[in-house]
Write a protein that holds these residues in place. Structure first.
Motif, short mmCIF file in Angstrom:
data_model
loop_
_atom_site.label_atom_id
_atom_site.label_comp_id
_atom_site.label_asym_id
_atom_site.label_seq_id
_atom_site.Cartn_x
_atom_site.Cartn_y
_atom_site.Cartn_z
N ILE A 133 0.68 -1.22 -0.15
CA ILE A 133 0.00 0.44 0.01
C ILE A 133 1.11 1.35 0.24
CG2 ILE A 133 -1.96 1.57 1.26
CD1 ILE A 133 -2.49 -1.70 2.62
N PRO A 134 1.00 2.09 -1.25
CA PRO A 134 1.74 3.45 -1.23
C PRO A 134 1.25 4.03 -0.54
CG PRO A 134 0.66 2.82 -3.49
CD PRO A 134 0.23 1.48 -2.29
N LEU A 135 1.91 4.85 0.36
CA LEU A 135 1.87 5.62 1.37
C LEU A 135 3.21 7.21 0.74
CD1 LEU A 135 1.68 6.90 4.58
CD2 LEU A 135 3.39 6.77 5.08
N VAL A 136 2.22 7.98 0.76
CA VAL A 136 2.33 9.51 0.43
C VAL A 136 2.71 10.56 1.39
CG1 VAL A 136 2.13 11.08 -1.77
CG2 VAL A 136 1.67 9.04 -1.85
N CYS A 137 3.77 10.72 1.64
CA CYS A 137 4.24 12.11 2.46
C CYS A 137 4.41 13.30 1.34
CB CYS A 137 5.01 11.87 3.37
SG CYS A 137 4.95 10.40 4.13
N VAL A 138 2.86 14.36 2.26
CA VAL A 138 3.51 15.87 2.31
C VAL A 138 3.57 16.53 3.22
CG1 VAL A 138 1.55 17.82 1.09
CG2 VAL A 138 1.26 14.94 0.78
N CYS A 139 4.33 18.27 2.87
CA CYS A 139 4.85 18.61 3.45
C CYS A 139 3.64 19.69 3.98
CB CYS A 139 6.60 19.04 2.93
SG CYS A 139 5.97 20.12 1.65
N GLY A 140 4.15 20.13 5.89
CA GLY A 140 3.59 21.05 5.78
C GLY A 140 3.48 22.34 6.69
N ASN A 141 3.12 23.00 7.25
CA ASN A 141 4.26 24.28 8.12
C ASN A 141 4.82 23.85 8.74
OD1 ASN A 141 1.84 24.08 9.04
ND2 ASN A 141 2.09 26.11 10.44
N HIS A 142 4.59 22.40 9.63
CA HIS A 142 5.38 21.97 10.90
C HIS A 142 6.48 21.31 10.04
CE1 HIS A 142 3.41 23.42 15.06
NE2 HIS A 142 1.94 23.97 14.19
N ASN A 178 3.94 22.01 -2.27
CA ASN A 178 4.44 22.95 -0.76
C ASN A 178 3.60 24.07 -0.98
OD1 ASN A 178 5.66 23.68 0.67
ND2 ASN A 178 8.20 23.10 0.57
N SER A 179 2.86 23.92 0.21
CA SER A 179 2.25 25.00 0.19
C SER A 179 2.70 26.60 0.85
CB SER A 179 0.27 24.73 0.96
OG SER A 179 0.56 23.94 1.96
N SER A 180 3.65 25.74 2.16
CA SER A 180 4.07 26.95 2.89
C SER A 180 4.91 27.61 2.50
CB SER A 180 4.94 26.10 3.70
OG SER A 180 4.79 25.20 4.60
N VAL A 181 5.39 27.05 0.51
CA VAL A 181 6.05 28.42 0.09
C VAL A 181 5.04 29.71 -0.05
CG1 VAL A 181 8.21 27.88 0.02
CG2 VAL A 181 6.16 26.94 -2.26
N LEU A 182 3.26 28.91 -0.73
CA LEU A 182 1.82 29.23 -0.99
C LEU A 182 1.82 30.04 0.00
CD1 LEU A 182 0.43 27.08 -2.46
CD2 LEU A 182 0.84 29.09 -4.04
N LYS A 183 1.87 29.94 1.43
CA LYS A 183 1.66 30.76 2.26
C LYS A 183 2.77 32.18 2.67
CE LYS A 183 -1.12 31.63 6.56
NZ LYS A 183 -2.31 32.13 5.71
N ASP A 184 3.77 31.18 2.55
CA ASP A 184 4.95 32.16 3.05
C ASP A 184 6.30 32.17 2.66
OD1 ASP A 184 6.63 34.67 3.75
OD2 ASP A 184 5.99 33.79 5.98
N PRO A 185 6.27 32.59 0.93
CA PRO A 185 7.32 32.44 0.15
C PRO A 185 8.72 33.33 1.15
CG PRO A 185 5.81 34.12 -0.79
CD PRO A 185 5.67 34.30 0.38
N THR A 186 8.87 34.14 1.10
CA THR A 186 9.40 35.12 1.94
C THR A 186 11.32 34.79 1.84
OG1 THR A 186 9.60 35.23 4.16
CG2 THR A 186 7.97 36.91 2.95
N GLY A 187 11.02 33.67 2.87
CA GLY A 187 12.35 32.56 3.23
C GLY A 187 13.16 31.72 2.17
N PHE A 234 -5.97 30.10 8.66
CA PHE A 234 -5.60 28.89 8.22
C PHE A 234 -5.47 28.93 6.33
CE2 PHE A 234 -7.42 28.06 12.19
CZ PHE A 234 -6.61 27.03 12.66
N ASN A 235 -6.04 29.82 5.67
CA ASN A 235 -5.33 29.56 3.89
C ASN A 235 -4.37 30.33 3.26
OD1 ASN A 235 -6.21 32.46 4.11
ND2 ASN A 235 -8.10 31.92 4.33
N ILE A 236 -4.86 30.03 2.17
CA ILE A 236 -3.49 31.11 1.58
C ILE A 236 -3.71 32.43 1.02
CG2 ILE A 236 -2.47 30.98 -0.79
CD1 ILE A 236 -1.30 28.47 1.56
N PRO A 237 -3.01 33.52 1.15
CA PRO A 237 -3.96 35.18 1.13
C PRO A 237 -3.68 35.15 -0.77
CG PRO A 237 -0.68 34.62 1.98
CD PRO A 237 -1.42 33.36 1.81
N LEU A 238 -4.36 35.73 -0.52
CA LEU A 238 -5.47 36.25 -2.00
C LEU A 238 -4.48 36.46 -2.69
CD1 LEU A 238 -8.48 37.99 -0.47
CD2 LEU A 238 -8.29 36.56 -1.89
#
Length: 324
Positions: A133-142, A178-187, A234-238
């Motif tokens: 059973i394939p296990l797919v991992c996605v990155c989050g802000n933590h 990678n939604s964390s760089v969508l949330k805050d790409p400054t780094g 909890f959402n992505i900036p407009l």
């Protein structure tokens, strides 16, 4: 006696040093390959040639926010461990086409002391998933920090594989962002720019390959209820949400799956569903710890969130629901 005492102290120091060396070696031990299958921007378990064509209905399990350590503020992770072990039992019994965990695998970030212990526990628990059973991992802000950097992303990749990638399953094209760089790409602005270029290519590939459906998986919801709702935690900036939503709608993306909210939420943008799934770990609302089961049919999808104690014994994919 003094010489004997000094000798004992030296022996003790040697033993402690040796033990510390073993611990350091253990913490840096090679990661099981099953957690590193997201590589070179694809998920290597699936063969593209075999999986590019629609064959029959299937289902997958979407999870989010295992977040080892959240219940106790990183002092321990016994509750998360018990919940994940319960989830693994459900996975092995139900046998989905794949299981995907949409971010915040750990509570500690890569620069915090307890991070490696939480990563090790995640690996230990999810290694009990049947290897078929394939296990797919996605990155989050933590997993990356609220302001991701090339260093934090590199640490994640060492433990879990690529931070964004794509793969075919049963005629369906799956895109992990990678939604964390969508949330805050400054780094890491260069990571966001590279991902955006890559995303455009993947959407073209999916449509050229006549994907039956296109799914996007990420940690942060694009929005919770409405595509034009105000910015919040909890959402992505407009500023970045609006062009991305328009891009996904134009490419006929069927659904976006996310976590982060620690409860369930649903919205639509045109014909595209925004599906936010509650946590395997600690809830922050009325929805209990659990996961989502998604049935994929040729012309539609069906999905339902299940609390950990209410999961069915098996999943039905009937001819009636499978018909176009």
């Amino acid at each position: 006696m003094k010489i004997y005492f000094t000798t004992c102290l030296l022996l003790a120091a040697i033993i402690i040093g040796f033990a510390n060396t073993l611990t350091a070696e253990d913490s840096s031990a090679k990661v099981d390959e099953r957690f590193l299958q997201a590589n070179d921007r694809t998920f290597r378990f699936f063969d593209t040639q075999e999986e590019q064509s629609w064959q029959e209905p299937f289902f997958f399990m979407q999870m989010a926010d295992t977040q080892y350590g959240m219940f106790t503020g990183n002092k321990g992770f016994e509750q998360e461990e018990a919940l994940v072990q319960q989830a693994v039992e459900h996975i092995n019994r139900l046998r989905p086409r794949f299981v995907i965990v949409c971010g915040d695998l750990t509570n500690a970030t890569p620069d915090q002391d307890r991070y490696q212990a939480q990563v090790a526990q995640y690996h230990q628990d999810f290694s009990k998933v049947d290897p078929e059973i394939p296990l797919v991992c996605v990155c989050g802000n933590h997993d990356l920090g609220n302001r991701p950097t090339p260093k934090s992303i590199a640490t994640y990749k060492e433990n879990f594989g690529d931070d964004y990638f794509s793969f075919w399953v049963g005629g369906v094209y799956n895109i992990v962002l990678n939604s964390s760089v969508l949330k805050d790409p400054t780094g890491a602005p260069e990571v966001l720019a590279a991902q955006q270029t890559w995303l455009g290519q993947q959407l073209e590939r999916a449509n050229e390959g006549k994907a039956q459906h296109i799914f996007v998986f990420q940690h942060h919801p694009l929005f919770l209820k409405r595509e034009d709702e105000p910015d919040q935690y909890f959402n992505i900036p407009l500023e970045r949400r609006t062009p991305l939503v328009n891009q996904l709608k134009q490419a006929r993306v069927r659904a976006v799956f996310a976590g982060h909210y620690h409860r369930n939420s649903y919205g639509v943008a045109g014909e595209m569903e925004m599906i936010t799934t509650g946590p395997v770990g600690r809830p922050l609302g009325k929805d209990p710890s659990g996961f989502r089961i998604v049935k994929v049919h040729q012309s539609k999808i069906e999905h339902q969130y299940w609390g950990m104690d209410d999961v069915p014994e098996h999943i039905e994919l009937t001819e009636e629901t499978a018909a176009p």
